[in-house]
Design an enzyme around this catalytic site. Sequence first.
Site, PDB file in Angstrom:
ATOM      1  N   ASP A 323     -16.790   6.953  -9.732  1.00 52.50           N
ATOM      2  CA  ASP A 323     -17.883   6.955 -10.765  1.00 52.50           C
ATOM      3  C   ASP A 323     -18.100   5.337 -11.089  1.00 52.50           C
ATOM      4  OD1 ASP A 323     -19.729   8.056 -12.598  1.00 52.50           O
ATOM      5  OD2 ASP A 323     -18.401   7.360 -14.273  1.00 52.50           O
ATOM      6  N   GLU A 352     -20.333   5.013  -6.517  1.00 51.65           N
ATOM      7  CA  GLU A 352     -21.741   5.003  -7.093  1.00 51.65           C
ATOM      8  C   GLU A 352     -22.378   3.526  -7.344  1.00 51.65           C
ATOM      9  OE1 GLU A 352     -23.707   6.654 -11.289  1.00 51.65           O
ATOM     10  OE2 GLU A 352     -21.616   6.089 -11.141  1.00 51.65           O
ATOM     11  N   ASP A 419     -27.780  12.869 -12.315  1.00 50.03           N
ATOM     12  CA  ASP A 419     -28.400  11.560 -12.902  1.00 50.03           C
ATOM     13  C   ASP A 419     -29.850  11.465 -12.988  1.00 50.03           C
ATOM     14  OD1 ASP A 419     -25.915  10.759 -14.549  1.00 50.03           O
ATOM     15  OD2 ASP A 419     -25.329   9.761 -12.502  1.00 50.03           O
TER      16      ASP A 419
END
Length: 599
Positions: A323, A352, A419
Amino acid sequence: MVPEAIIHNLTRDFAYPLEKNKLLIKLKIKRGDATKCTLVYWNRHRLESEGKLHAVMRCYARDFLYDYYETVIDTVEITKYIKYLFCIEDESNTVWLNYYGVSEKEPEDGFFEYNYTNDNDVFRTPDWVSDAIVYHIFPERFCDGDASNNPENAVPWGSTPTGHNFMGGDLKGIAEKIEYIADLGVNMIYLNPIFESCSNHKYDTTDYFKIDPQFGDLDDLKNLVKRCHEKGIRIILDGVFNHCGILSGQFQDVIEKGEKSQYKDWFFIENYPANPQIMNYECVGYYNCMPKLRMSNPEVRKYFLDVVRYWMEETGIDGWRLDVSDEIEATFLREMRALTKSIKADSFILGETWKENLEMLKGDQVDSIMNYLFWDSVVGFFAKGSIESQEFNNRINRFLGNYSRQVRFSLYNLIGSHDTTRFLTFCNGDHRRMKAAIAFQMCFPGIPAIYYGDEIGMDGENDPGCRRTMIWDESLYNRELLEWYKKLVKIRKSSEVLRQGDYKCNYCNPDNGVYAFFRELGNDRFYIVINSTENAVDMELPIIEGRSGKKLKDEISGNEFEIEPLRGDSYYNDDIYSYSGVVNLNVQAFQVYILPNNR
């Protein structure tokens, strides 16, 4: 020819090893400025005996501004002591590029130089990555396999999602649906966080060594990994190592004890007492519930390396998705990569990031990134129709041009995630637009990723709408989309060209919305034609194969199309590709053709 637009730098973005004896060298030139680019090179210690060698470079990508050229030199022995310069020609002139710039005469000094390829200089992604097709699961909303571990305040399955409600999805539920997942044809699963947390998304971790009880326990994860591996499916977990949850033991200790806390240097506290109401500490995205971790602290670093080791050794997972990886200290990522690869050599590390990120992709941090540049382009062209085909082609070729060859075939290419707004919602419910995008995704270099439920036509606005519960009532499925996914996955898996071939655009007409490209591996090619609009189009598709009378058979419809002689004077990108024939096509609204030359 524009001299200042001829670019080569002495960095790993422009010269990097593919193997210990294979060196790739790259050059950028103003679009259309060159008719031929040649690399001139030699071993500095063997110039007299071996002389100078010449390698013609190929244009592998083209955006609005630049042509991107590359060539690979094979040095037989380990690549070392290579001096080189470039010869660039147009229709009437020849210029040379060395370290000092462009000249009209061949320089006698100032050459570029590559010294040596060491053991760990080669960026190697796992061999299986170019064959991967991912299924992305948000665990809390996928399947409830054990109602006994549901949170007390859980709402019924299928309720309207909010940022804070729970519906009972868990690891047993995912394990129950492995047959369904395997039937899609995917061979990798990416799970959003599963460690203990007070939220439904689990990005505010409280205990990194414990599965969240609402998801199950260690045995449930082991069983899920086992079930996946039995089906030939790899599985990676979400590593939230940039920040933790406000309720973690370490941060709560800081709140309670202030400067006397043994964990005060785990975080970035501006002043004491740490107070979530005024947020006097660093956090991710200004969310006061997720304080940022100080990875430069050896204790913090050791803790998270121990986390990585524990879950890989204890459960056999195949890697990590990190992340906000571009907010984590690069030195930690390097240590984590070394540890991960030492435990499982073919493990996969996915970072990410929402931008182009060359620094993370040098081979010492992550194997791949979530390619949100791809997502943004596909949403704009296929779903919204907000950009035309030339802009779409420019965006695609921009990142293909800048990324290394290894990276181009390992990019995580998504059209939806936890997201983002669901792709079908971007399409205003028009599944034809989504089918066109899926075809592009499945025929593009890299790793195609399916966000759970997209394959059955789920919709939803951005968080929390995109995190609705998976639908298991088959009567509610969009069968056309589901079968389309399965068909495209099957086509991709059956073709080495679609998984490992180079990408080249051969038709891009902003006036009609049709976009075409081909994938090429040796003498094998797949031609892909996609109409992004409501309008039918008659077109001539230029191709490399030129034997008149030969036929290409469409993988979608089964129809055959005969190759005919070239008719026009010019075709898209005919200055860099040698076309020798055309196929005449009538392309209906949102229609897709996939035409291999070898079937």
